[in-house]
Motif scaffolding. Structure first.
Motif, short mmCIF file in Angstrom:
data_model
loop_
_atom_site.label_atom_id
_atom_site.label_comp_id
_atom_site.label_asym_id
_atom_site.label_seq_id
_atom_site.Cartn_x
_atom_site.Cartn_y
_atom_site.Cartn_z
N ASP A 74 127.93 -49.58 44.17
CA ASP A 74 128.50 -49.19 42.88
C ASP A 74 128.44 -50.37 41.89
O ASP A 74 128.96 -51.44 42.15
N LEU A 134 120.97 -48.24 50.23
CA LEU A 134 121.84 -47.35 49.47
C LEU A 134 122.42 -46.27 50.38
O LEU A 134 121.73 -45.72 51.24
N GLY A 147 126.69 -41.40 47.62
CA GLY A 147 126.71 -41.70 46.20
C GLY A 147 125.35 -41.60 45.56
O GLY A 147 125.22 -41.17 44.41
N HIS A 148 124.31 -42.01 46.26
CA HIS A 148 122.96 -41.99 45.70
C HIS A 148 122.56 -40.59 45.25
O HIS A 148 122.14 -40.38 44.11
N GLY A 184 124.83 -38.94 42.42
CA GLY A 184 124.67 -39.51 41.09
C GLY A 184 123.32 -39.28 40.46
O GLY A 184 123.04 -39.80 39.37
N GLY A 222 120.21 -39.84 42.19
CA GLY A 222 119.32 -40.90 42.64
C GLY A 222 117.85 -40.54 42.59
O GLY A 222 117.46 -39.39 42.79
N GLY A 269 128.19 -36.72 40.14
CA GLY A 269 129.08 -37.68 40.79
C GLY A 269 130.06 -36.98 41.71
O GLY A 269 131.06 -36.42 41.25
N TYR A 292 122.31 -43.79 32.72
CA TYR A 292 122.13 -43.24 34.06
C TYR A 292 123.40 -43.46 34.86
O TYR A 292 123.87 -44.58 35.00
N ASN A 308 124.23 -43.50 38.03
CA ASN A 308 124.26 -44.41 39.17
C ASN A 308 124.19 -45.88 38.76
O ASN A 308 124.44 -46.75 39.60
N TYR A 309 123.87 -46.16 37.51
CA TYR A 309 123.99 -47.51 36.96
C TYR A 309 125.23 -47.54 36.07
O TYR A 309 125.16 -47.91 34.89
N ASN A 310 126.34 -47.09 36.62
CA ASN A 310 127.54 -46.90 35.79
C ASN A 310 127.91 -48.18 35.05
O ASN A 310 127.74 -49.29 35.54
N TYR A 360 126.03 -40.05 29.81
CA TYR A 360 125.54 -39.76 31.15
C TYR A 360 124.99 -38.34 31.29
O TYR A 360 124.02 -38.12 32.02
#
Length: 531
Positions: free
Chosen positions: A117, A181, A185-186, A189, A191, A236, A475, A477-479, A500
């Motif tokens: 994260d 990873l 989460g990947h 989000g 990925g 998410g 993006y 996943n690059y929060n 997002y």
């Protein structure tokens, strides 16, 4: 003689009480913590088993368990809020118990799968919280006959890829290049990986899921309904509940693929090469992915700082066809046969994870093979080519303004399958019209943050006239908490919500309101309820 169940409860409870009383860091919260632990024990179908997967700050393994999956060392400082408990379940019923007791005692759950994260939201909270670490739930079950796999959320991409390769050399999955990873989460989000131009995102290839909702019920696609199934594939999962596992569709890969990694510097006409890349990479054959990683280096010949770009490629085919394609569409790069290597798909995964010294495939199962650093990341989407002057401005940042550490600029081309999937199919909306995604990343040693974060924010500001706008897309996943921290529907909608998700944000809010009306699953940028 077997210990009676009630007596076992008492023994476990007493042991926990003694541990808590010995902990100075929890002294002011001892009663609350004891009540919470007592709830876990009495609601569990196996009190002894659950007691072995709970860690408090007084436990000798607490710090190692906490830090094992923290990959951003910004969040290891003494001032970073720490969890009251860490739970590493070995069975799903233990998670159900945790959900029940956390709701009852007002403790937040932060769910961690891989721990990558960007802002630490999976393992840091400003409120009393428990980390649910899924590291023990990592089973990979591949079915060659149906070309599908069930993968638990705590498995890493490397474990998934290795498991697929053990069953077939002709199947793969379009997930990320970073082998460590976590799947939970990947995928949730949105990925992506090196085969996104051929097969889309990881979430585009999910066909079922197991999921625990705010009531502690285990749901699959049928029982959760299509709205919630839509939301957790790119919206998410931590906003809605806890992903237990994904059922994924495996994709065909050739027995032989081709990889190359070619470096070019400013002295080798990089500005013109990268300018041309923008017109080629998003439009070329779907089998070809040419990602660019750029950073500042010292030119050994001159001793001066320069920009070096590495063109990293996966081609789903052999060298001969690749060379013809590159000569026709991108001769500026000057690719030669000597630059290319034919490998199996799983070997390309090892190379793509930066293992270039002949490491065995089993390196993909090693969760500690990569170094850890402090870092800050941001993202953008380019919808039009950037001018050569625009790139020259970027070089100035890397040459003159960067502080100690390492800064990367990663350009990931879209097109192909990404252009063919409507932006409303899953919550991830960045499809047609995106030439490529831009990742900004600054990495450093130690816990100091100011100069590095200021630098990346300045570069991000400079890029505003060259990337998407209204909204400026980002993006998930690059929060990035710089986009805003919205606790309500109105606040989130004005800040990070549209960045997002664009128009998909409103549908996500609707699903959240139905699935978790009490907003139990939340964090600084979680989907809010409407009311």
């Amino acid at each position: 003689m077997k210990t009676p169940y009630s007596l076992l409860n008492l023994i476990v409870a007493v042991n926990f009480l003694l541990v808590l009383q010995a902990s100075q860091s929890l002294s002011s919260n001892t009663n609350d913590d004891y009540d919470f632990l007592d709830c876990l024990i009495h609601k569990s179908d196996d009190p002894d088993s659950i007691s072995r997967v709970i860690y408090t700050p007084s436990n000798s393994s607490y710090t190692s368990v906490l830090q094992f999956s923290i990959n951003n060392l910004r969040f290891t400082s003494p001032t970073t809020p720490k969890p009251r408990f860490i739970v590493t379940p070995v069975r799903e019923s233990q998670i159900q118990t945790l959900v029940y007791c956390s709701k009852k005692h007002g403790i937040e759950i932060r769910t961690r799968s891989g721990g990558h994260d960007f802002e630490g939201l999976s393992y840091v909270s400003q409120l009393p919280f428990v980390i649910l670490d899924l590291i023990n739930l990592k089973a990979v079950t591949v079915d060659i006959q149906t070309t599908t796999a069930w993968v638990q959320a705590g498995a890493t991409l490397g474990e998934l890829y290795y498991g697929i390769a053990q069953k077939s050399p002709n199947l793969g999955f379009p997930g990320g290049v970073w082998y460590a990873l976590g799947l939970g989460g990947h995928v949730s989000g949105g990925g992506y990986g090196t085969m996104r131009r051929k097969y889309g995102l990881a979430a585009d290839n999910v066909i079922d899921a197991q999921f625990i909702n705010a009531n502690g019920k285990i749901l699959d696609r049928k029982s959760m309904g299509e709205d919630l199934f839509w939301a957790i594939r790119g919206g998410g999962g931590s906003s809605f509940g806890i992903i237990l596992s994904w059922k994924i569709k495996l994709v065909p890969v050739p027995e032989t693929v081709t990889v190359f990694s070619v470096d070019r510097t400013l002295e080798q006409n990089l500005t013109k090469i990268i300018h041309k890349w923008q017109y080629v990479a998003p439009k070329t054959d779907k089998d070809l992915d040419i990602r660019v990683v750029m950073f500042s280096v010292i030119n050994p010949s001159t001793g001066n700082r320069t920009i070096r770009a590495t063109f990293e490629t996966l081609f789903l085919g052999g060298i001969n066809r690749l060379l013809v394609l590159m000569q026709e569409e991108f001769p500026e790069l000057g690719l030669t046969r000597e630059d290319c290597t034919e490998v199996s798909w799983i070997e390309s995964v090892v190379v793509g994870s930066s293992f270039t010294n002949g490491e065995p495939l089993e390196i993909l199962l090693n969760r500690t093979a990569m170094p850890k650093n402090s870092f800050k990341g941001k993202s953008d989407f380019a919808t039009n080519p950037i001018s050569e002057d625009g790139f020259e401005g970027i070089w100035e940042f890397y040459n003159d303004k960067i502080e100690a550490g390492m800064a990367l600029l990663v350009l990931t081309p879209y097109g192909g399958k990404m252009d063919e999937i409507p932006e409303s199919v899953i919550p991830f909306p960045h499809r047609l019209g995106s030439l490529y995604m831009i990742e900004y990343l600054v990495v450093w040693d130690g816990n100091e943050t100011s100069p590095h974060i200021s630098w990346i924010r300045s570069l991000y500001s400079y890029m505003s006239s060259y990337v998407s706008s209204s909204p400026r897309r980002a993006y998930l996943n690059y929060n990035d908490l710089d986009l805003g921290v919205g606790k309500t529907y109105a606040e989130a909608g004005k800040t990070w919500g549209s960045n997002y998700f664009k128009d998909n944000f409103n549908r996500l809010v609707k699903v959240k309101t139905m699935a978790d009306p009490g907003n139990f699953f939340k964090h600084e940028q979680s989907i809010p309820t409407r009311f």
